[in-house]
Design a protein around this motif. Structure first.
Motif: not given
Length: 578
Positions: A314-338
């Motif tokens: 299940e670690i492959l389904d972890e969201r990047v945004a839950d582990h790193l401070d996403v500073t992008a000015d758009h929402d493209g990273w919201d659902d990006v998984r490992f």
């Protein structure tokens, strides 16, 4: 002023010549002791590699050796002498760094105390461009000489780049003093910044600080040697399988660009030599090579499979945004998984929106150097999040980005720290829980360098410096489903998936071909191949800049190639960011 002991070296050298102790006719003659006694100087030319090594008449070393060699920085001799890229990122590429190297001798073995990348030039503002790797060498004495000699493999590298300049070093020693250290680099990988190929050599002043015996280092090296793969010449295998296998391995590559190659068949490593213009590269088996993006597979793939073994797939389904401070000015990273990052399918990046056919390198170098030269952890992460948002979502289109390979390393490191505590480190986990159990006790890699001089995140997009033996063992672990001597080190089902031994497949790309499109899955490349009789098989591949390849065949064989194809045009660079 020349010290008394170094004066004795000169006298011993002259007497040896007068007494006919310079070697039998046609045999290699080591560098004269009188030259080594000069300390720091600039030899006019490079030598045959065998002059750095024991002669056919060599005997056991006359003295013990345990302690530290402190090498003084000096200007390098280079060929070509005038370099197009003399200063890179504010550092001098024609200067050897000040560096201290610990060694202990045991019988004929000269064992380094530190097998990591010794980050020395990178830490010096405005100094040398180079960091240093050393490997196990040898000690001996020559007939008629009162001193002993030592030699070891030497690689110059940069903690930003992942090429190596491979060579050899030698020195003379007695109970309390050493001569100068003569060295030369005679082959290299493919660089990014230093487009112009170069040879480097010189002789460095050295101070010796004797130290206590180090039985733990000796014992560890004995265990390391016991775990090495049986080694046979690659010519033994050629006679069994014919020339076609070898020709297909290198394709249309000019063989002058091949540094070395090997096949792993069962538990035996069939290895080619390491030819150079100055003869065989000394200590070829001990030499470490920068492998660039092969690190994505030996690092990120193996780390993900190990984390999945520890904590569940299940670690492959972890969201990047839950582990790193996403500073992008758009929402493209919201659902990006490992898994999306490992698949190079984040949906974030630069380049065009054309996907039929899809060019995986579309937009690859846009903004690249700003990210690549950021050596502070927080700045490099921010550089990744400056990328634009594509019109498609994650998990749909492969766009190859080194930035994403670095980011998944940062995200997995953050995940591990959350699970195991702030002291946990992703690369250390790999070393202790995967590499060492399979017989890879040392795994030097590039890390980011913080403002206080400390090393932080492993770079993961590139940076690993393995030996050929190391690469073979890592590939063998995958071929064996992630198990080693009855212990399951990697997640078994995911390991089967990454080798396409289940129905799961990665994301395809490129124009359709008769045998099926290539694909990419969890940082491994897949390409169909038509074998004899028309059968179509999948070849799983690790690939790196410059033509490095580790290919996993369905029958369990592993092919390895280390090469040095050079870039056609120089990149853009300015100064090293602070």
């Amino acid at each position: 002023m020349m010290s008394r002991n170094r004066l004795l070296i000169v006298l011993a050298s002259l007497l040896a010549g007068a007494c006919g102790e310079t070697g039998t006719p046609g045999s290699p003659v080591p560098i004269p002791l009188g030259e080594l006694a000069l300390g720091a100087w600039s030899p006019a030319a490079m030598l045959s590699n065998d002059q750095f090594l024991p002669s056919p008449r060599a005997q056991a070393a006359r003295h013990p050796f345990s302690g530290t060699l402190a090498l003084g920085g000096a200007q390098l001799q280079t060929d070509p002498s005038e370099l197009r890229e003399r200063r890179v990122l504010g550092r001098d590429t024609k200067r050897f760094p000040d560096v201290s190297l610990g060694f202990v001798a045991d019988g004929p073995d000269l064992i380094p105390v530190n097998r990591d990348l010794i980050v020395t030039g990178t830490r010096t503002e405005g100094g040398s461009y180079w960091d240093v790797l050393v490997g196990p060498g040898t000690v001996w004495s020559e007939p008629g000489e009162a001193w002993s000699r030592g030699a070891f493999p030497l690689q110059l590298a940069s903690t930003v780049e992942n090429e190596t300049y491979n060579g050899v070093a030698t020195f003379a020693f007695n109970d309390g003093e050493v001569s100068g250290v003569r060295f030369q680099t005679v082959t290299q990988g493919r660089p990014y910044f230093l487009v112009q190929r170069r040879l480097m050599w010189g002789q460095l002043a050295a101070d010796y600080t004797p130290g206590p015996a180090m039985p733990q280092v000796v014992e560890a090296f004995a265990a390391e040697k016991a775990q090495r793969l049986p080694l046979r010449p690659i010519s033994d295998l050629r006679a069994r399988v014919g020339d076609s296998v070898f020709e297909s391995m290198h394709g249309g590559m000019n063989l002058e660009n091949v540094v070395t190659a090997a096949f792993l068949v069962g538990d035996t490593l069939y290895a080619a030599g390491c030819p150079t213009p100055f003869g065989e590269l000394p200590f070829c088996r001990e030499q470490r090579f920068g492998i660039w993006s092969v690190t994505k597979s030996t690092g990120n793939t193996m780390a993900a499979l190990r984390l999945a073994r520890r904590y569940g797939r299940e670690i492959l389904d972890e969201r990047v945004a839950d582990h790193l401070d996403v500073t992008a000015d758009h929402d493209g990273w919201d659902d990006v998984r490992f898994r999306d990052i490992l698949n190079m399918a984040t949906g974030v990046g630069e380049g065009s929106s054309q996907t039929e056919p899809n060019n995986t390198s579309d937009g690859y170098l846009i903004g690249y150097d700003d990210w690549y030269t950021a050596i502070l952890k927080d700045e490099r992460i921010r550089q990744v999040f400056r990328a634009s948002n594509h019109p498609w979502g994650p998990g749909e289109v492969v766009r190859y980005r080194d930035q994403d390979a670095f980011l998944i390393g940062a995200a997995m490191d953050a995940y591990l720290k959350h699970q195991a505590g702030p002291q946990a480190d992703l690369w250390r986990m790999l070393e202790e829980e995967v590499y060492r159990p399979i017989g890879v006790p040392h795994a030097p890699t590039n890390r980011l360098l913080e403002a206080d001089g400390s090393l932080s995140l492993p770079q993961m997009s590139q940076g690993y410096y393995p030996t050929v033996d190391n690469l073979a063992k890592i590939a063998r672990l995958l071929q064996r489903g992630g198990a080693h001597e009855g212990e399951q080190l990697l997640h078994p089902e995911l390991t089967a998936e990454v080798l396409y031994r289940t129905d799961v497949r990665g994301i395809t790309f490129g124009p359709p071909v008769e045998t099926g499109q290539p694909s990419y899955y969890l940082a491994l490349w897949h390409q169909n191949y038509v074998g004899e009789g028309g059968c179509v098989v999948d070849l799983t591949r690790m690939s790196g800049w410059g033509g490095h390849r580790v290919i996993l065949f369905p029958n369990g064989i592993v092919a390895i190639r280390i090469s040095k194809v050079t870039a056609a045009s120089p990149p853009r660079w300015t100064v090293w960011p602070r």
